[in-house]
Design an enzyme around this catalytic site. Sequence first.
Site, PDB file in Angstrom:
ATOM      1  N   TYR A 121       0.847  -1.193   0.000  1.00  0.00           N
ATOM      2  CA  TYR A 121       0.000   0.000   0.000  1.00  0.00           C
ATOM      3  C   TYR A 121       0.874   1.232   0.000  1.00  0.00           C
ATOM      4  O   TYR A 121       2.104   1.144   0.170  1.00  0.00           O
ATOM      5  CB  TYR A 121      -0.940  -0.009   1.211  1.00  0.00           C
ATOM      6  N   ARG A 129       8.443   3.844  -4.608  1.00  0.00           N
ATOM      7  CA  ARG A 129       8.407   2.878  -3.494  1.00  0.00           C
ATOM      8  C   ARG A 129       7.344   1.810  -3.755  1.00  0.00           C
ATOM      9  O   ARG A 129       7.553   0.622  -3.468  1.00  0.00           O
ATOM     10  CB  ARG A 129       8.133   3.622  -2.186  1.00  0.00           C
ATOM     11  N   ARG A 144      -7.470 -20.469  -1.544  1.00  0.00           N
ATOM     12  CA  ARG A 144      -6.417 -20.267  -0.562  1.00  0.00           C
ATOM     13  C   ARG A 144      -5.354 -21.374  -0.593  1.00  0.00           C
ATOM     14  O   ARG A 144      -5.645 -22.528  -0.279  1.00  0.00           O
ATOM     15  CB  ARG A 144      -7.020 -20.190   0.847  1.00  0.00           C
ATOM     16  N   HIS A 199      -0.775 -21.194  -0.008  1.00  0.00           N
ATOM     17  CA  HIS A 199       0.248 -20.184   0.255  1.00  0.00           C
ATOM     18  C   HIS A 199       0.989 -19.742  -1.003  1.00  0.00           C
ATOM     19  O   HIS A 199       1.267 -18.568  -1.177  1.00  0.00           O
ATOM     20  CB  HIS A 199       1.259 -20.711   1.294  1.00  0.00           C
ATOM     21  N   LYS A 244       6.634  -1.909   1.961  1.00  0.00           N
ATOM     22  CA  LYS A 244       5.431  -1.344   2.604  1.00  0.00           C
ATOM     23  C   LYS A 244       4.248  -2.281   2.400  1.00  0.00           C
ATOM     24  O   LYS A 244       3.341  -2.002   1.605  1.00  0.00           O
ATOM     25  CB  LYS A 244       5.166   0.059   2.037  1.00  0.00           C
ATOM     26  N   GLU A 265      12.269   2.599  14.070  1.00  0.00           N
ATOM     27  CA  GLU A 265      11.322   3.620  13.597  1.00  0.00           C
ATOM     28  C   GLU A 265      10.054   3.532  14.416  1.00  0.00           C
ATOM     29  O   GLU A 265       9.936   2.707  15.327  1.00  0.00           O
ATOM     30  CB  GLU A 265      11.033   3.418  12.102  1.00  0.00           C
ATOM     31  N   LEU A 308      11.230   1.340   7.036  1.00  0.00           N
ATOM     32  CA  LEU A 308      10.644   1.783   5.773  1.00  0.00           C
ATOM     33  C   LEU A 308      11.402   3.030   5.312  1.00  0.00           C
ATOM     34  O   LEU A 308      11.619   3.943   6.120  1.00  0.00           O
ATOM     35  CB  LEU A 308       9.167   2.136   5.991  1.00  0.00           C
TER      36      LEU A 308
HETATM   37  C1  LIG Z   1       6.630   1.806   9.444  1.00  0.00           C
HETATM   38  C2  LIG Z   1       6.621   3.157   8.828  1.00  0.00           C
HETATM   39  N1  LIG Z   1       7.731   3.916   8.910  1.00  0.00           N
HETATM   40  C3  LIG Z   1       7.781   5.152   8.375  1.00  0.00           C
HETATM   41  C4  LIG Z   1       6.678   5.703   7.747  1.00  0.00           C
HETATM   42  C5  LIG Z   1       6.773   7.095   7.168  1.00  0.00           C
HETATM   43  O1  LIG Z   1       6.864   7.027   5.766  1.00  0.00           O
HETATM   44  P1  LIG Z   1       6.321   8.204   4.852  1.00  0.00           P
HETATM   45  O2  LIG Z   1       7.084   9.424   5.227  1.00  0.00           O
HETATM   46  O3  LIG Z   1       6.618   7.753   3.475  1.00  0.00           O
HETATM   47  O4  LIG Z   1       4.872   8.352   5.147  1.00  0.00           O
HETATM   48  C6  LIG Z   1       5.513   4.939   7.611  1.00  0.00           C
HETATM   49  C7  LIG Z   1       4.341   5.486   6.905  1.00  0.00           C
HETATM   50  O5  LIG Z   1       3.278   4.947   6.937  1.00  0.00           O
HETATM   51  C8  LIG Z   1       5.481   3.644   8.167  1.00  0.00           C
HETATM   52  O6  LIG Z   1       4.389   2.867   8.066  1.00  0.00           O
END
Ligand SMILES: Cc1ncc(COP(=O)(O)O)c(C=O)c1O
Length: 290
Positions: free
Chosen positions: A31, A50, A102, A104, A149, A181, A205
């Site tokens: 997403y 991304r 379903r 895997h 993501k 993070e 991320l």
């Molecule tokens: C785990 C995680 N880290 C960092 C971010 C921040 O990323 P962005 O600046 O691209 O929104 C997000 C955004 O949803 C996230 O889910």
Amino acid sequence: MFAFLNGQFLPRAAAAIPVEDRGFLFGDGVYEVWRVLNGRLFENERHLARLSSGLAELRISPPDLVQPNAVIGIAERLLAESGLTEGEATFYVEITRGVAPRTHQFPPAGTLPTVYATVNRFTPADDARARGSSCVTVPDLRWLRCDVKTVQLLPNVMARQAAAERGAIEAIMVRDGIVTEGSHTNVFGVLDGLIRTHPTNQFILPGVTRAVVLEIARSLGLQVREDALTAQDLGRLDELFLVGTTTDVMPITRLDDQPVGAGEPGPVTTRLVRAFREYLDAACAAAHVA
Ligand SMILES: Cc1ncc(COP(=O)(O)O)c(C=O)c1O
């Protein structure tokens, strides 16, 4: 609000996916969330890059939406139909490996990805930004591809809930003594005059806001190093802030019920809060026309 589902525009309440969608069964999808200002997508190219790289990592064939003109066209129509061409909004896109019985392993070749998009009204948390907010630390329980993501967000959900239950806006995750993070944000600290944040690798991320804030900080001549903070560093930080698409730059003035630095938004963070907002406004004003 309106939604886009597999080529059709419809009221969101009418959008439905089959129960055998692999996003529902396995979290098998990716997403993306864009910030939208006055109908313009912020940092569209970075979000699309991304999204494309996530699809490539998961070996999901990229649908047409991943083309810049296609995504802008879909966003603009959703914003218009939802009355969101002015002011603040967000644009959400989810792509899953599609619908199949379903099992895997990947479904048969030719199974079409599910493509869903929608928009929402958004209100930036400017009161919290002025005051400073609080965070808690939690163990980072996620897998080892946090750079992708994916819609598999259960550890992030549990972490954010733990923060909410302690009256905090975000959970800061720590893996093996290293600050990675937040549940939906990237984390920056200011220590001994240096701005630090985790480098981009499989443990975080690669946030779009993170990249923009790094560029802004460097352009302001601030000292920056992409070097992770440790759990020990957290106790002696001068400043702490979060960055993200729905967070912008957010000063954190309490961590685990203790003040951070002087316990109020610090000078480096305050400068970045302002510079980021100016950049966001200017970049959106100059982006594609809605
Ligand atoms: C785990 C995680 N880290 C960092 C971010 C921040 O990323 P962005 O600046 O691209 O929104 C997000 C955004 O949803 C996230 O889910």
